[in-house]
Design an enzyme around this catalytic site. Structure first.
Site, PDB file in Angstrom:
ATOM      1  N   ASN A   9       0.856  -1.190   0.000  1.00 55.13           N
ATOM      2  CA  ASN A   9       0.000   0.000   0.000  1.00 55.13           C
ATOM      3  C   ASN A   9       0.893   1.241   0.000  1.00 55.13           C
ATOM      4  O   ASN A   9       1.501   1.562   1.013  1.00 55.13           O
ATOM      5  CB  ASN A   9      -0.892  -0.041   1.259  1.00 55.13           C
ATOM      6  CG  ASN A   9      -1.660   1.252   1.469  1.00 55.13           C
ATOM      7  OD1 ASN A   9      -1.811   2.056   0.550  1.00 55.13           O
ATOM      8  ND2 ASN A   9      -2.164   1.451   2.689  1.00 55.13           N
ATOM      9  N   HIS A  98      -9.370   0.840   5.566  1.00 54.00           N
ATOM     10  CA  HIS A  98      -8.031   1.064   6.126  1.00 54.00           C
ATOM     11  C   HIS A  98      -8.161   2.016   7.318  1.00 54.00           C
ATOM     12  O   HIS A  98      -8.970   2.955   7.287  1.00 54.00           O
ATOM     13  CB  HIS A  98      -7.104   1.665   5.064  1.00 54.00           C
ATOM     14  CG  HIS A  98      -5.674   1.675   5.500  1.00 54.00           C
ATOM     15  ND1 HIS A  98      -5.174   2.639   6.358  1.00 54.00           N
ATOM     16  CD2 HIS A  98      -4.651   0.824   5.242  1.00 54.00           C
ATOM     17  CE1 HIS A  98      -3.898   2.375   6.595  1.00 54.00           C
ATOM     18  NE2 HIS A  98      -3.551   1.277   5.923  1.00 54.00           N
TER      19      HIS A  98
HETATM   20  C1  PEP Z   1      -0.586   0.028   6.073  1.00 60.24           C
HETATM   21  O1  PEP Z   1      -0.702   1.213   5.793  1.00 60.24           O
HETATM   22  O2  PEP Z   1      -1.461  -0.760   5.695  1.00 60.24           O
HETATM   23  C2  PEP Z   1       0.580  -0.401   6.855  1.00 60.24           C
HETATM   24  C3  PEP Z   1       0.613  -1.619   7.308  1.00 60.24           C
HETATM   25  O3  PEP Z   1       1.585   0.539   7.038  1.00 60.24           O
HETATM   26  P1  PEP Z   1       3.063   0.284   7.650  1.00 60.24           P
HETATM   27  O4  PEP Z   1       3.591  -1.002   7.042  1.00 60.24           O
HETATM   28  O5  PEP Z   1       3.844   1.465   7.245  1.00 60.24           O
HETATM   29  O6  PEP Z   1       2.906   0.157   9.138  1.00 60.24           O
END
Ligand code: PEP
Length: 252
Positions: A9, A98
């Protein structure tokens, strides 16, 4: 079908030139990775990249998803994108729920269910995200929180639910550098699978892909992915760097 997925993502990062070059690097490095029919790499860039990214990926095995969709089919919703539009550029996946959208856009359960339904009707697989906040974890309410988030989509039919991917993302671990331990992740993943089994039966539960997300990196991915109910990861920060992203994929 239960798959192993590593999905990146990108959130609101990368202009078009940077995006094209990140995809080129991912494609180059992914040549050293052999995927089975049950393993997938997915990139989830911002909307402006999707058409170009799709072209760039060409016939490669890397799948693509969008970060958001509107919960209505079409109409006077300035600035929004519908599931039919996403289907017209052949999206494989789309995120729903999300935690950043739950927090900043105040998305409601009704909207998340609407988005999920719109995507399924358009033939796009929703990646339905859920997870507790730090305060909810520390006050031992995390089981009840994830249950109430998951059951929002329990009005889907069995066939519809079979096309949903779940991502457990504890809010306290997203972008904070704090990862849930592999035992903490396994505990929740097993619980989610049990809830799915109680609602839809064991076969559907066993076939459901449940990803972990929250500061997943090449250094901790193998430990997280070694757990029975962890079917891969939804990766934020570490997906913006091709080497790190591929490092996580190799941990599958
Ligand atoms: C996300 O945004 O779905 C996520 C898991 O971010 P990070 O890996 O940066 O914690």
């Amino acid at each position: 079908m239960r798959k192993k997925i590593v999905a990146g993502n990108w959130k609101m990062n990368k202009d078009i030139e940077e995006g094209v070059s990140l995809i080129s690097e991912i494609l180059e490095l992914s040549k050293s990775v052999e995927l089975s029919a049950k393993e997938e790499i997915v990139i989830i860039p911002p909307f402006i990249h999707l058409t170009e990214a799709k072209k760039k990926l060409g016939s490669s095995e890397v799948k693509i998803g969008a970060q958001n969709v509107h919960h209505k089919a079409e109409g006077a919703y300035t600035g929004e994108v519908s599931s039919r539009m996403l289907a017209s550029i052949d999206m494989d996946y789309c995120l729903v729920g999300h935690s950043e959208r739950r927090t900043y856009q105040k998305e409601t359960d009704e909207q998340m269910l609407g988005k999920t339904r719109q995507l399924l009707e358009a033939g796009i697989q929703p990646i339905f995200c859920l997870g507790e906040s730090l305060e909810e974890r520390e006050s031992d309410r995390y089981f009840e929180v994830v249950k109430s988030q998951l059951t929002v989509i329990f009005t889907l039919s069995e066939e519809e639910f079979s096309n949903v991917v779940i991502a457990y993302e504890p809010v306290w671990a997203i972008g904070t550098g704090k990862t849930a331990s592999s035992d903490q992740a396994q505990e929740i993943h097993a619980y989610l699978r049990r809830l799915i089994s109680e609602k839809y039966g064991e076969a559907v539960a066993n076939d459901t892909t449940i990803l972990y997300g929250g500061s997943c990196k090449p250094e901790n991915a193998a430990d997280l992915f070694s757990k029975e109910d962890v079917d891969g990861g939804l990766i934020g920060g570490a997906s913006l760097d091709a080497q790190s992203f591929i490092g996580i994929i190799k941990a599958l």
